[in-house]
Design a protein around this motif. Structure first.
Motif, PDB file in Angstrom:
ATOM      1  N   ASP A 104     -16.909   0.207  10.453  1.00 43.76           N
ATOM      2  CA  ASP A 104     -16.998   1.625  10.797  1.00 43.76           C
ATOM      3  C   ASP A 104     -17.684   2.402   9.684  1.00 43.76           C
ATOM      4  OD1 ASP A 104     -16.106   3.814  12.684  1.00 43.76           O
ATOM      5  OD2 ASP A 104     -15.160   4.510  10.844  1.00 43.76           O
ATOM      6  N   THR A 107     -21.554   1.669   9.413  1.00 44.74           N
ATOM      7  CA  THR A 107     -22.395   2.334  10.421  1.00 44.74           C
ATOM      8  C   THR A 107     -22.597   3.811  10.104  1.00 44.74           C
ATOM      9  OG1 THR A 107     -20.465   2.787  11.824  1.00 44.74           O
ATOM     10  CG2 THR A 107     -21.687   0.763  12.266  1.00 44.74           C
ATOM     11  N   SER A 205     -17.006  -6.464  17.017  1.00 51.05           N
ATOM     12  CA  SER A 205     -16.641  -5.530  18.083  1.00 51.05           C
ATOM     13  C   SER A 205     -16.973  -4.098  17.693  1.00 51.05           C
ATOM     14  CB  SER A 205     -15.137  -5.662  18.379  1.00 51.05           C
ATOM     15  OG  SER A 205     -14.722  -4.676  19.289  1.00 51.05           O
ATOM     16  N   ARG A 206     -16.688  -3.742  16.431  1.00 55.49           N
ATOM     17  CA  ARG A 206     -16.999  -2.378  15.980  1.00 55.49           C
ATOM     18  C   ARG A 206     -18.504  -2.169  15.889  1.00 55.49           C
ATOM     19  NH1 ARG A 206     -18.892   1.475  15.515  1.00 55.49           N
ATOM     20  NH2 ARG A 206     -18.427   3.335  14.264  1.00 55.49           N
ATOM     21  N   SER A 208     -20.738  -3.462  17.686  1.00 56.18           N
ATOM     22  CA  SER A 208     -21.330  -3.433  19.029  1.00 56.18           C
ATOM     23  C   SER A 208     -21.473  -2.016  19.561  1.00 56.18           C
ATOM     24  CB  SER A 208     -20.487  -4.268  19.994  1.00 56.18           C
ATOM     25  OG  SER A 208     -19.234  -3.662  20.229  1.00 56.18           O
ATOM     26  N   LYS A 209     -20.765  -1.075  18.941  1.00 56.99           N
ATOM     27  CA  LYS A 209     -20.845   0.322  19.378  1.00 56.99           C
ATOM     28  C   LYS A 209     -21.979   1.066  18.692  1.00 56.99           C
ATOM     29  CE  LYS A 209     -15.787   0.292  19.832  1.00 56.99           C
ATOM     30  NZ  LYS A 209     -15.750   0.193  21.297  1.00 56.99           N
ATOM     31  N   ASP A 210     -22.668   0.407  17.768  1.00 53.92           N
ATOM     32  CA  ASP A 210     -23.734   1.072  17.020  1.00 53.92           C
ATOM     33  C   ASP A 210     -25.100   0.705  17.587  1.00 53.92           C
ATOM     34  OD1 ASP A 210     -24.308   2.580  14.324  1.00 53.92           O
ATOM     35  OD2 ASP A 210     -25.733   0.921  14.392  1.00 53.92           O
ATOM     36  N   GLN A 211     -26.038   1.615  17.442  1.00 51.47           N
ATOM     37  CA  GLN A 211     -27.411   1.433  17.946  1.00 51.47           C
ATOM     38  C   GLN A 211     -28.072   0.184  17.373  1.00 51.47           C
ATOM     39  OE1 GLN A 211     -28.710   3.788  20.002  1.00 51.47           O
ATOM     40  NE2 GLN A 211     -30.882   3.273  20.115  1.00 51.47           N
TER      41      GLN A 211
END
Length: 268
Positions: A104, A107, A205-206, A208-211
């Motif tokens: 987190d 990112t 997993s975390r 995967s939420k980033d561009q």
């Protein structure tokens, strides 16, 4: 070569395969997947930006860890791992939280800051390799409560470092298992994989939420070529294990990491 050409150009794929193999050999010589060496190559040689390099490194490391876990089942049976499940659980308690927190934070950091953090962590890993990786398993005697507390804290730090660098974290997990829990080096190597896999999945997993996660879809053949090369190299490195004395090998690998850290720090 521009990263946009990597997945299309055969030379890029061959380079990825060869680089992955060379890095895998270095990692295999010390019982690791080589991710700490792979990250500077992704940044310096192939020109990926920091966060993309971390994500690609983590994807490659994930494949290598799964393969290493399968390779080591004969040498260290699952029963031997289950006998020390409490040590795994203690480290995982901290590492899973640390992995999410580290990913987190990574990112959210500016690219320049992330380069500096990566460089600092590579220096730290060089130090660990130099002073702790080959340490005999004569751990100090800790009270159970103290051991659990220290294990959770160590796990958290390991999770953060693993997420920031996209590594499996074995270079930190193995010394922790040996020094804190007094385990045999061979058993610690297999236990480290049992800790690494869930920790990496949480960080993944975390991310995967980033561009920047789209880099995996953008360069799938490059990632595959580097993963295949890394697995082969780690296998060869494992076969060569013991041929090169530790008192020569570990300072040499630490020096490589220090040079890599300097190049990442200077990277524009």
């Amino acid at each position: 070569m521009n990263t946009s050409d990597l997945d299309a150009a055969p030379r890029g794929l061959v380079s990825a395969l060869l680089a992955g193999a060379a890095i895998g050999v270095l990692g295999g010589l010390i019982g690791l997947g080589g991710a700490e060496f792979r990250l500077p190559v992704l940044i310096g040689l192939f020109g990926f930006v920091a966060l993309e390099a971390v994500i690609i490194n983590k994807a490659t490391s994930l494949v290598v860890v799964v393969a290493a876990l399968i390779f080591r089942i004969r040498a260290v049976p699952i029963d031997a791992v289950l006998n020390h499940i409490s040590a795994v659980a203690t480290l995982l308690t901290g590492s899973l939280i640390g992995a999410w927190f580290g990913a987190d934070l990574a990112t959210r950091l500016h690219s320049r800051t992330l380069y500096n953090v990566i460089a600092a962590m590579l220096v730290g890993i060089a130090f660990v390799l130099l002073v702790a990786h080959d340490h005999p398993s004569n751990a100090a005697s800790f009270a159970p409560t103290t051991q659990i507390m220290l294990g959770v804290i160590a796990g958290f730090v390991i999770g953060v470092v693993a997420s920031f660098l996209g590594v499996a974290g074995g270079e930190l997990i193995i010394p922790t298992l040996v020094l804190l829990f007094g385990l045999d080096l061979k058993v610690a190597g297999s236990l480290s994989l049992a800790v690494s896999l869930p920790t990496m999945l949480v960080g993944f997993s975390r991310y995967s939420k980033d561009q920047s996660f789209k880099a995996l879809a953008k360069y799938p053949r490059f990632v595959l070529a580097m993963a295949v090369g890394s697995i082969f190299g780690a296998f060869v490195g494992g076969l060569l294990l013991g041929i090169v004395p530790s008192n020569v090998l570990l300072p040499l690998l630490s020096a490589i990491l220090l040079i890599s850290a300097f190049k990442v720090w200077r990277h524009k």
